[in-house]
Structure formats: C-alpha cells, structure tokens
Design a protein around this motif. Structure first.
Motif, mmCIF file in Angstrom:
data_model
loop_
_atom_site.group_PDB
_atom_site.id
_atom_site.type_symbol
_atom_site.label_atom_id
_atom_site.label_comp_id
_atom_site.label_asym_id
_atom_site.label_seq_id
_atom_site.Cartn_x
_atom_site.Cartn_y
_atom_site.Cartn_z
ATOM 1 N N LEU A 40 0.826 -1.199 0.000
ATOM 2 C CA LEU A 40 0.000 0.000 0.000
ATOM 3 C C LEU A 40 0.868 1.260 0.000
ATOM 4 C CD1 LEU A 40 -2.894 0.934 -0.092
ATOM 5 C CD2 LEU A 40 -2.964 0.830 2.404
ATOM 6 N N GLU A 41 1.923 1.257 0.790
ATOM 7 C CA GLU A 41 2.836 2.410 0.799
ATOM 8 C C GLU A 41 3.542 2.539 -0.547
ATOM 9 O OE1 GLU A 41 4.645 5.827 2.310
ATOM 10 O OE2 GLU A 41 2.870 4.708 2.919
ATOM 11 N N HIS A 42 3.893 1.413 -1.145
ATOM 12 C CA HIS A 42 4.512 1.406 -2.476
ATOM 13 C C HIS A 42 3.578 2.091 -3.476
ATOM 14 C CE1 HIS A 42 6.839 -1.161 -5.659
ATOM 15 N NE2 HIS A 42 6.451 -0.024 -6.166
ATOM 16 N N ALA A 43 2.305 1.710 -3.451
ATOM 17 C CA ALA A 43 1.323 2.309 -4.358
ATOM 18 C C ALA A 43 1.196 3.807 -4.125
ATOM 19 C CB ALA A 43 -0.032 1.629 -4.185
ATOM 20 N N ARG A 44 1.197 4.215 -2.871
ATOM 21 C CA ARG A 44 1.068 5.641 -2.555
ATOM 22 C C ARG A 44 2.271 6.434 -3.041
ATOM 23 N NH1 ARG A 44 -1.433 4.236 3.318
ATOM 24 N NH2 ARG A 44 -3.600 4.085 2.632
ATOM 25 N N VAL A 45 3.457 5.876 -2.905
ATOM 26 C CA VAL A 45 4.655 6.560 -3.400
ATOM 27 C C VAL A 45 4.604 6.669 -4.923
ATOM 28 C CG1 VAL A 45 7.172 6.401 -3.636
ATOM 29 C CG2 VAL A 45 6.097 6.003 -1.409
ATOM 30 N N LEU A 46 4.182 5.596 -5.590
ATOM 31 C CA LEU A 46 4.055 5.643 -7.053
ATOM 32 C C LEU A 46 3.052 6.715 -7.474
ATOM 33 C CD1 LEU A 46 3.979 1.848 -7.988
ATOM 34 C CD2 LEU A 46 5.862 3.460 -8.315
ATOM 35 N N ALA A 47 1.934 6.788 -6.778
ATOM 36 C CA ALA A 47 0.917 7.795 -7.111
ATOM 37 C C ALA A 47 1.441 9.207 -6.856
ATOM 38 C CB ALA A 47 -0.358 7.538 -6.306
ATOM 39 N N ASP A 48 2.168 9.394 -5.759
ATOM 40 C CA ASP A 48 2.767 10.708 -5.479
ATOM 41 C C ASP A 48 3.744 11.103 -6.579
ATOM 42 O OD1 ASP A 48 1.346 10.881 -3.111
ATOM 43 O OD2 ASP A 48 3.067 10.423 -1.817
ATOM 44 N N ARG A 49 4.584 10.152 -6.984
ATOM 45 C CA ARG A 49 5.559 10.433 -8.048
ATOM 46 C C ARG A 49 4.831 10.756 -9.357
ATOM 47 N NH1 ARG A 49 9.607 12.972 -9.753
ATOM 48 N NH2 ARG A 49 10.791 11.970 -11.382
ATOM 49 N N ALA A 50 3.784 10.004 -9.651
ATOM 50 C CA ALA A 50 3.017 10.249 -10.871
ATOM 51 C C ALA A 50 2.400 11.639 -10.852
ATOM 52 C CB ALA A 50 1.925 9.192 -11.034
ATOM 53 N N ASN A 51 1.847 12.035 -9.719
ATOM 54 C CA ASN A 51 1.260 13.370 -9.615
ATOM 55 C C ASN A 51 2.315 14.446 -9.838
ATOM 56 O OD1 ASN A 51 -1.367 12.497 -9.189
ATOM 57 N ND2 ASN A 51 -1.066 12.333 -6.992
ATOM 58 N N ARG A 52 3.514 14.232 -9.329
ATOM 59 C CA ARG A 52 4.601 15.189 -9.541
ATOM 60 C C ARG A 52 4.978 15.241 -11.029
ATOM 61 N NH1 ARG A 52 6.556 19.935 -8.369
ATOM 62 N NH2 ARG A 52 8.780 20.039 -8.700
ATOM 63 N N LEU A 53 5.030 14.074 -11.671
ATOM 64 C CA LEU A 53 5.363 14.034 -13.098
ATOM 65 C C LEU A 53 4.317 14.764 -13.936
ATOM 66 C CD1 LEU A 53 6.674 10.373 -13.407
ATOM 67 C CD2 LEU A 53 8.018 12.478 -13.644
ATOM 68 N N ILE A 54 3.054 14.658 -13.550
ATOM 69 C CA ILE A 54 2.005 15.398 -14.250
ATOM 70 C C ILE A 54 2.265 16.893 -14.114
ATOM 71 C CG2 ILE A 54 -0.454 15.998 -14.204
ATOM 72 C CD1 ILE A 54 -0.935 13.012 -13.374
ATOM 73 N N THR A 55 2.623 17.318 -12.907
ATOM 74 C CA THR A 55 2.884 18.735 -12.641
ATOM 75 C C THR A 55 4.024 19.274 -13.489
ATOM 76 O OG1 THR A 55 2.096 18.481 -10.380
ATOM 77 C CG2 THR A 55 3.471 20.399 -10.820
ATOM 78 N N VAL A 56 5.067 18.466 -13.694
ATOM 79 C CA VAL A 56 6.231 18.939 -14.456
ATOM 80 C C VAL A 56 6.134 18.602 -15.942
ATOM 81 C CG1 VAL A 56 7.754 18.927 -12.454
ATOM 82 C CG2 VAL A 56 7.667 16.908 -13.928
ATOM 83 N N GLY A 57 4.970 18.083 -16.384
ATOM 84 C CA GLY A 57 4.738 17.892 -17.817
ATOM 85 C C GLY A 57 5.241 16.591 -18.398
#
Length: 106
Positions: A40-57
């Motif tokens: 579950l923590e792994h999934a949350r970190v992946l989602a956080d990273r994905a959200n950051r990648l969306i922010t930076v294009g």
C-alpha cells in the motif's frame, strides 16, 4: 517520509521535494520494508511520483506509474485510492484528447 516530501513541494522547495520523492521511490522499488513500506505504501509513493510528473509535464511516465499504483491499490483492497489513480489516468487521456464519449461522464 511522504508527508515531509509533500510539505517540501507545497512550501515551494522543489529540489528538496524531488530528492525526497526519488529517495522514497528507490526505497519502495528496492523492496526496503524497514518500516511502513508495504504494497500500500509502495502504491502511494508511485501515485505521489506520478502526480509530480504530471505537474512537471511528463504525463506518459505518470500514466505508467498510475497504472502500477492502481494494481497495487486493488490488490491491497484500497478501492478509493484505486479509483483516484484511475481518475488521474482518465485526466491524462482527456488532456491528450484520447477519450471517447463512453469513457467520459458527459
């Protein structure tokens, strides 16, 4: 670690936030289960990273990470977080213009 990373990014310290997010990614992908780093923590970190990648294009890599996070959320029976991950995938598809009427709510 995720809360501190979020605080750094929210506070405007992008370099520190990026460094911390990268460290968290390395921990979960290396299988370092020293404290709370389960699926579950792994999934949350992946989602956080994905959200950051969306922010930076970088939506392509973000979409890949979100699909992986969705699988992990589903396995962990976190249906709300799984739905949020897929809604972010739908947002990416919408921004790309690749959705169909059946895929959208309107």
């Amino acid at each position: 670690m995720r809360a501190t990373t979020d605080a750094a990014l929210t506070d405007g310290d992008g370099a520190l936030g990026e460094a911390m997010l990268e460290r968290a990614m390395r921990r979960v992908t290396a299988g370092d289960n020293d404290d709370e780093a389960g699926p579950l923590e792994h999934a949350r970190v992946l989602a956080d990273r994905a959200n950051r990648l969306i922010t930076v294009g970088e939506p392509g890599e973000a979409e890949r990470l979100l699909h992986h996070a969705h699988q992990l959320f589903t396995t962990a029976e976190s249906t709300f977080e799984a739905a949020v991950a897929m809604s972010r995938v739908a947002d990416i598809a919408y921004q790309r213009g690749t959705t169909t009427k059946r895929q959208t709510c309107s």
